[in-house]
Scaffold this active site. Structure first.
Site: not given
Ligand code: DOR
Ligand code: ZN
Ligand code: ZN
Length: 421
Positions: A57, A60, A91, A149, A176, A229, A275, A302, A306
């Site tokens: 999980h 990228l 995503n 997710d 998720h 998660h 999250n 996970d 960012h």
């Molecule tokens: O904290 C999270 N970040 N939870 C998620 O479900 C998505 C992920 C993201 O793509 O940044």
């Molecule tokens: Zn998630």
């Molecule tokens: Zn995730």
């Protein structure tokens, strides 16, 4: 085409054993004592040799969000973290909901040529929850699982159809679990610390309702399901009792849920925003119990990189997620093995063998004939985590300043050294 790993302590399914590993043409050809070969040798004396770690999980971000991460930077972070194989969530932009994006990711993996990357396809088109994605075509193109997710599939009938359809293709849905209406804009766990900080909370129930729903669907339909998660004590208990009834449910959790509690949000550091949110000590303890008794099958990161501008804003506006690939093994080793909760073999099971099994991936075990996906670690090396040193573009970690044990020394993929020298 030969490589010898000498003098290390191998972490095998049934315990630890000192032995050498001979690799030829990308495969483990021999495990034994005092092996000799005229080839490059890795001196693993005093080190531990694990089956290559597998993270089922990660995010990228490529295509579309390369400012946060791309397949090359994410792969560098993965091998630096000891991972030989990762599975990436859909995503992206465009969403990985069709065979073209699946093939694109696989082609980029070949170009970058570091860790193995397995794309996860979206459950619904555009992850919009309204209509199923091209599941069959994505499977043919190489998707190893399905997930929306980042959110739940809110419509239970669409989720039902997707789970049935996916199982027909031998794919699992990775869920998720989040009731968006109930979360209602919450950014942290709802409890004492949300009141103290004035940050809007989100109930455990917002996660548990969807864990229970997805398990109920899997049970009624007799198909497998995987819960992403897990962060709540109550979620662990729902999964435990479902497993006892024989439901085909598997589940994962992440280091932040067994290392941290929501006490950490009182700093207002946006790197603590994730999250589902980190919760309370009762949750942390039950997650550790769940990892020990096998209710929680895997540890995943996970990995949610960012950019600074996504995080250097007020807490309510900051992006959810933590950069996890480069801290997962040392945190898991320090907080689960050094504390006596898990043996090293049990940790390798949760970080390699079980993910491989759940998704039908090659690897997960050190044995003759297996691909030479191998992680060599120095468990005695102690260091302090500093996100500035990450190879990931995402420097967003809540673990700066944490002292950990377990330094990755080498990561080998198909017998080639992809990290370490
Ligand atoms: O904290 C999270 N970040 N939870 C998620 O479900 C998505 C992920 C993201 O793509 O940044
Ligand atoms: Zn998630
Ligand atoms: Zn995730």
């Amino acid at each position: 085409m030969k490589l010898l790993i000498k003098g290390g302590t191998l972490v095998l399914k049934d315990g630890e054993r000192k032995a050498d590993i001979l690799i030829e043409n990308g495969k483990i050809v021999k495990i034994g004592e005092n092996l000799k070969a005229d080839c490059k040798t890795i001196d693993a004396a005093g080190k531990h040799v694990l089956p290559g770690l597998i993270d089922m999980h990660v995010h990228l971000r490529e295509p579309g969000f390369e400012g946060k991460e791309d397949i090359e930077s994410g792969s560098k972070a993965a091998v630096a973290g000891g991972f030989t194989q990762v599975c990436c969530m859909p995503n992206t932009n465009p969403v990985c909901d069709n065979a073209v994006v699946v093939s694109y990711i696989k082609n980029r993996q070949k170009e970058v040529n570091l860790c193995k990357i397995n794309p996860i396809g979206a459950i619904t088109r555009g992850q919009e929850g309204a209509a199923m994605a091209d599941i069959g075509k994505m499977k043919v193109a190489g998707a190893v699982a399905l997930s929306d997710d980042g959110k739940s599939v809110a419509n239970s009938n669409i989720m039902r159809l997707a789970m049935e359809y996916a199982s027909g293709f031998g794919l699992k849905c990775l869920c998720h679990c989040e009731d968006k209406e109930l979360v209602d804009g919450g950014v942290v766990n709802e409890g004492f610390n949300s009141t103290l900080t004035g940050l809007k909370g989100s109930l455990r129930a917002a996660e548990d309702i969807f864990i229970a729903r997805d398990i109920a669907l899997a049970e009624s339909l007799n198909v497998p399901v995987h819960i992403c998660h897990v962060s709540t004590y109550s979620g662990v208990e729902i999964i435990r009792s479902a497993k006892k009834r024989g439901v085909k449910v598997t589940a994962e959790t992440c280091p932040h849920y067994f290392v941290l509690t929501d006490d950490i949000i009182t700093t207002y550091d946006t790197n603590t925003k994730v999250n589902p949110p980190v919760r309370e000590d009762r949750d942390r303890k039950e997650i550790i119990r769940g990892l020990k008794d096998g209710t929680l099958d895997c540890i995943v990161t996970d990995h949610a990189p960012h950019s600074l501008k996504d995080k250097q804003v007020e807490y309510n506006l900051a992006a959810f997620g933590m950069s996890g690939l480069e801290t997962s093994f040392p945190l898991s080793y320090t907080y689960l093995v050094k504390t006596g909760v898990l043996s090293l073999s049990a940790l390798a099971e949760r970080m390699s063998y079980n993910p491989a099994n759940i998704l039908n991936l090659d690897g997960g075990e050190l044995k003759e004939g297996a691909p030479a996906d191998i992680t060599v670690v120095d468990l005695n090396e102690k260091y302090v985590i500093d996100g500035k040193n990450f190879l990931s573009k995402g420097k967003n970690t809540p673990f700066n300043g944490f002292e950990v044990y377990g330094r990755i020394k080498y990561t080998l993929v198909d017998g080639e050294i992809k990290y370490g020298n």
